[in-house]
Write a protein that holds these residues in place. Structure first.
Motif, PDB file in Angstrom:
ATOM      1  N   ASP A  32       0.807  -1.219   0.000  1.00  0.00           N
ATOM      2  CA  ASP A  32       0.000   0.000   0.000  1.00  0.00           C
ATOM      3  C   ASP A  32       0.842   1.272   0.000  1.00  0.00           C
ATOM      4  OD1 ASP A  32       1.034  -0.279   2.517  1.00  0.00           O
ATOM      5  OD2 ASP A  32      -0.838   0.197   3.579  1.00  0.00           O
ATOM      6  N   GLU A  33       2.148   1.143  -0.262  1.00  0.00           N
ATOM      7  CA  GLU A  33       3.031   2.311  -0.259  1.00  0.00           C
ATOM      8  C   GLU A  33       3.541   2.576  -1.667  1.00  0.00           C
ATOM      9  OE1 GLU A  33       6.460   3.974   2.716  1.00  0.00           O
ATOM     10  OE2 GLU A  33       6.734   1.942   1.942  1.00  0.00           O
ATOM     11  N   SER A  34       3.502   3.817  -2.103  1.00  0.00           N
ATOM     12  CA  SER A  34       3.975   4.163  -3.436  1.00  0.00           C
ATOM     13  C   SER A  34       5.505   4.164  -3.474  1.00  0.00           C
ATOM     14  CB  SER A  34       3.470   5.553  -3.837  1.00  0.00           C
ATOM     15  OG  SER A  34       4.172   6.561  -3.112  1.00  0.00           O
ATOM     16  N   PRO A  35       6.093   4.027  -4.667  1.00  0.00           N
ATOM     17  CA  PRO A  35       7.556   4.071  -4.760  1.00  0.00           C
ATOM     18  C   PRO A  35       8.153   5.344  -4.179  1.00  0.00           C
ATOM     19  CG  PRO A  35       6.667   3.143  -6.776  1.00  0.00           C
ATOM     20  CD  PRO A  35       5.488   3.631  -5.966  1.00  0.00           C
ATOM     21  N   ALA A  58      12.112  18.220  -1.557  1.00  0.00           N
ATOM     22  CA  ALA A  58      12.523  17.580  -2.812  1.00  0.00           C
ATOM     23  C   ALA A  58      11.516  16.516  -3.236  1.00  0.00           C
ATOM     24  CB  ALA A  58      13.914  16.960  -2.649  1.00  0.00           C
ATOM     25  N   PHE A  59      11.029  15.730  -2.292  1.00  0.00           N
ATOM     26  CA  PHE A  59      10.069  14.682  -2.660  1.00  0.00           C
ATOM     27  C   PHE A  59       8.693  15.249  -2.953  1.00  0.00           C
ATOM     28  CE2 PHE A  59      13.292  11.675  -1.640  1.00  0.00           C
ATOM     29  CZ  PHE A  59      12.957  10.552  -2.386  1.00  0.00           C
ATOM     30  N   ASP A  60       8.344  16.381  -2.378  1.00  0.00           N
ATOM     31  CA  ASP A  60       7.105  17.047  -2.781  1.00  0.00           C
ATOM     32  C   ASP A  60       7.180  17.452  -4.249  1.00  0.00           C
ATOM     33  OD1 ASP A  60       5.906  16.776  -0.322  1.00  0.00           O
ATOM     34  OD2 ASP A  60       6.418  18.799   0.375  1.00  0.00           O
ATOM     35  N   LEU A  61       8.346  17.955  -4.656  1.00  0.00           N
ATOM     36  CA  LEU A  61       8.530  18.324  -6.060  1.00  0.00           C
ATOM     37  C   LEU A  61       8.473  17.098  -6.962  1.00  0.00           C
ATOM     38  CD1 LEU A  61      11.432  20.950  -5.749  1.00  0.00           C
ATOM     39  CD2 LEU A  61       9.016  21.410  -6.176  1.00  0.00           C
ATOM     40  N   LEU A  62       9.091  15.999  -6.537  1.00  0.00           N
ATOM     41  CA  LEU A  62       9.055  14.778  -7.333  1.00  0.00           C
ATOM     42  C   LEU A  62       7.628  14.260  -7.486  1.00  0.00           C
ATOM     43  CD1 LEU A  62      12.184  12.840  -5.982  1.00  0.00           C
ATOM     44  CD2 LEU A  62      11.860  13.689  -8.322  1.00  0.00           C
ATOM     45  N   ARG A  63       6.866  14.284  -6.427  1.00  0.00           N
ATOM     46  CA  ARG A  63       5.474  13.813  -6.506  1.00  0.00           C
ATOM     47  C   ARG A  63       4.665  14.643  -7.488  1.00  0.00           C
ATOM     48  NH1 ARG A  63       6.519  13.494  -0.908  1.00  0.00           N
ATOM     49  NH2 ARG A  63       6.586  11.319  -0.149  1.00  0.00           N
ATOM     50  N   GLY A  64       4.981  15.934  -7.577  1.00  0.00           N
ATOM     51  CA  GLY A  64       4.246  16.782  -8.500  1.00  0.00           C
ATOM     52  C   GLY A  64       4.509  16.464  -9.952  1.00  0.00           C
ATOM     53  N   GLY A  65       5.696  15.887 -10.236  1.00  0.00           N
ATOM     54  CA  GLY A  65       6.041  15.626 -11.628  1.00  0.00           C
ATOM     55  C   GLY A  65       6.054  14.165 -12.020  1.00  0.00           C
ATOM     56  N   LEU A  66       5.991  13.263 -11.050  1.00  0.00           N
ATOM     57  CA  LEU A  66       6.079  11.826 -11.333  1.00  0.00           C
ATOM     58  C   LEU A  66       4.843  11.115 -10.835  1.00  0.00           C
ATOM     59  CD1 LEU A  66       9.827  11.232 -10.372  1.00  0.00           C
ATOM     60  CD2 LEU A  66       8.879  11.593 -12.648  1.00  0.00           C
ATOM     61  N   ALA A  67       3.699  11.493 -11.378  1.00  0.00           N
ATOM     62  CA  ALA A  67       2.409  10.985 -10.887  1.00  0.00           C
ATOM     63  C   ALA A  67       2.310   9.457 -10.885  1.00  0.00           C
ATOM     64  CB  ALA A  67       1.272  11.571 -11.731  1.00  0.00           C
ATOM     65  N   PRO A  68       2.833   8.726 -11.865  1.00  0.00           N
ATOM     66  CA  PRO A  68       2.673   7.263 -11.844  1.00  0.00           C
ATOM     67  C   PRO A  68       3.315   6.602 -10.619  1.00  0.00           C
ATOM     68  CG  PRO A  68       3.317   7.994 -14.034  1.00  0.00           C
ATOM     69  CD  PRO A  68       3.479   9.173 -13.119  1.00  0.00           C
ATOM     70  N   TYR A  69       4.251   7.297  -9.977  1.00  0.00           N
ATOM     71  CA  TYR A  69       4.967   6.694  -8.862  1.00  0.00           C
ATOM     72  C   TYR A  69       4.624   7.374  -7.531  1.00  0.00           C
ATOM     73  CZ  TYR A  69       7.468   4.972 -12.854  1.00  0.00           C
ATOM     74  OH  TYR A  69       7.769   4.387 -14.059  1.00  0.00           O
ATOM     75  N   ALA A  70       3.644   8.257  -7.539  1.00  0.00           N
ATOM     76  CA  ALA A  70       3.258   8.981  -6.320  1.00  0.00           C
ATOM     77  C   ALA A  70       1.950   8.484  -5.770  1.00  0.00           C
ATOM     78  CB  ALA A  70       3.187  10.485  -6.619  1.00  0.00           C
TER      79      ALA A  70
END
Length: 213
Positions: free
Chosen positions: A83-86, A201-213
């Motif tokens: 249940d945890e995203s990458p 940094a991970f907030d920024l990644l989540r904003g751009g990498l939706a398939p893995y968030a």
């Protein structure tokens, strides 16, 4: 030392450690370029042939420490709870390693670790060779991310682009921590800022990498 290892494996591990420690001590004392491999073998009390059996190249004597972490991010993604995203798994893992002052995060002010990072940073041959380890880390993470989101558009390309972005973020965070530690800040004093920057940094990644968030 791992008690689960057999006698032969323990002996090999001790030999490997002795060679590496002898090499790094000499490099820190005189500089990477000024220490021949034959002198390292003599210091470790092994033959030159034995040294190369453990470390095929001179830079491996130093950079093998990074090899231990080559597939770390990939393992975090593969071994995460269902249940945890990458990205959540990688974020959680980064916070844990920062909290325990893992040298790979750059947030470690142990004198030996600081000297080791300075050696790698200030030696062009090592900085260049380190790119091999970085490339293998990206490949491993690409494979793990591909398995995590096969339904994403262009899944192979998406996984590779995501892995590259994640790796760059992790490396930049670690480099920033290293620079401040080398400049004289303590790990404990720097930790709150390092954790805040990791979260950002991970907030920024989540904003751009939706398939893995």
């Amino acid at each position: 030392m791992d008690e689960g290892l057999g006698l032969r494996e323990r002996k090999k591990a001790r030999t490997r450690k002795a060679i590496s420690e002898a090499a790094i001590a000499l490099f820190l004392e005189r500089g990477y370029d000024d220490v021949p491999v034959t002198e390292i073998a003599d210091a470790a009390e092994v033959s030159k042939r034995t040294l190369f059996a453990y470390f095929p190249t001179k830079d491996d004597l130093v950079l093998h420490r990074f090899a231990d972490h080559e597939d770390e991010s990939a393992r975090v993604v593969r071994d995460r709870p269902a249940d945890e995203s990458p990205l959540d798994a990688l974020h959680r893992h980064l916070r844990i390693t920062l909290e325990r002052r893992d040298p790979i995060t750059g947030l470690c002010d142990t004198p030996e670790v600081v000297a080791f990072h300075r050696l790698v940073r200030d030696t062009p041959a090592l900085s260049t060779a380190l790119q091999r380890y970085h490339a293998r880390s990206v490949e491993a993470l690409t494979s793990a991310l591909f398995g995590a989101a096969r339904e994403a558009p262009h899944p192979e390309l998406t996984a590779r682009l995501a892995a590259s972005q994640i790796f760059v973020v992790l490396r930049e965070l670690a480099d920033a921590n290293q620079r401040r530690i080398i400049a004289g800040q303590s790990a404990d004093a720097l930790a709150p800022a390092a954790l805040t920057e990791a979260d950002h940094a991970f907030d920024l990644l989540r904003g751009g990498l939706a398939p893995y968030a």
